[in-house]
Design an enzyme around this catalytic site. Sequence first.
Site, short mmCIF file in Angstrom:
data_model
loop_
_atom_site.label_atom_id
_atom_site.label_comp_id
_atom_site.label_asym_id
_atom_site.label_seq_id
_atom_site.Cartn_x
_atom_site.Cartn_y
_atom_site.Cartn_z
N GLU A 34 -4.44 12.84 84.49
CA GLU A 34 -4.70 11.44 84.13
C GLU A 34 -3.41 10.64 84.05
OE1 GLU A 34 -7.40 9.84 84.05
OE2 GLU A 34 -8.79 11.51 84.22
N TYR A 117 -7.98 4.60 77.34
CA TYR A 117 -8.52 5.16 78.58
C TYR A 117 -8.27 6.68 78.65
CZ TYR A 117 -8.62 6.85 83.24
OH TYR A 117 -8.87 7.66 84.32
N ASP A 135 -11.32 2.25 83.35
CA ASP A 135 -10.09 1.98 84.11
C ASP A 135 -10.37 0.82 85.08
OD1 ASP A 135 -11.68 3.10 86.05
OD2 ASP A 135 -10.17 4.50 86.79
#
Length: 350
Positions: A34, A117, A135
Amino acid sequence: MSDWSHKLLKWYEINKREMPWRGIGDPYKIWLSEVILQQTRVNQGWNYYNRFTEKYPTVTKLAAASEHDVLKLWQGLGYYSRARNMHHAAKEIATKHKGKFPADYESIRALKGVGDYTAAAISSIAYNLPYPVVDGNVLRVYSRVLGISTPIDSNEGKKKIWEAAGELLPDKNPGTYNQAIMELGSLCCTPKNPNCEECPIQAACYAFTHKLTDKLPIKTGKTKVRERYLNYVVITCGTKVLIRHRQGKDIWKGMYDFACIETEKAVSTEKLVKSKEWKELFATTKPVIEQVSEAYTHILSHQKLNANFIQIKISKPLKTVPEGCIWIEKKKIDKYALPRLIDNYISKYF
Ligand code: SF4
């Protein structure tokens, strides 16, 4: 679960791209992917993910590395604060959490560099906790599907979509659902010319039904870009070159570039050599200009860097070097963590 969620999940099962971090369940590696994929294309991120997991297969291995080694491995990816924060967070996990990746949203969110996020992505994908990920892809998909015309780059727009995403998130397998909606944004509901004909949720999509796919989402586009003019002075003396270790709050903290005279606007080399900074730098030695590079433009998220490199030869070392600068063997420059702009210059001129 909404009717179209089933269709979305079915589509995802068939169309999802195979990626090394998918289906692994390891929170450390999911976190790594991520962080790498923020602001980075999947193809480019993939290599970096493999390099990191090979060199640092566990969070404690990452924590034990030096910041320089982490930045060096990150070199070329940009947005270097991501790497520094990740390294800092790994150390926090190694000490505060005794090397075990935290398993609840609040503790994950409290790690350095982890925002809403990323915390939602790790919580839902690694632990199946019900947190919606929002996102850029998700903002775009929901703005179109739900017909939300509040600008997606405004706090109000983000909040609206985040709330809607929370309501639409199914109780069962929220992690898979989160990945499915992001994948739809990457593969089908693209920023330009979305492939609505192949879209599994076309029938439920407001933008499609109302012929608004080219109008939604709306953006205010208010991001201010600061323009900077960097006149790099690449000083060599024999086999050595002077490089600068960047510190402080500016860009590229912890990485290396060269001594630099920053100006308010573009200036010619003729003008630069008459400046106070230049005269101070070479007060005790006579510089010989060997080469002036072409002009480089380098775009960061909020800055546009205009740079050029003036290569100087001096026969005796400077009496005092500018702050943060060190002499190194020119041929060893590759061992240092360099921003892409500097790397591009070196590849062409060194
Ligand atoms: S129908 Fe088109 S605009 Fe709507 S979600 Fe699908 S791809 Fe996006």
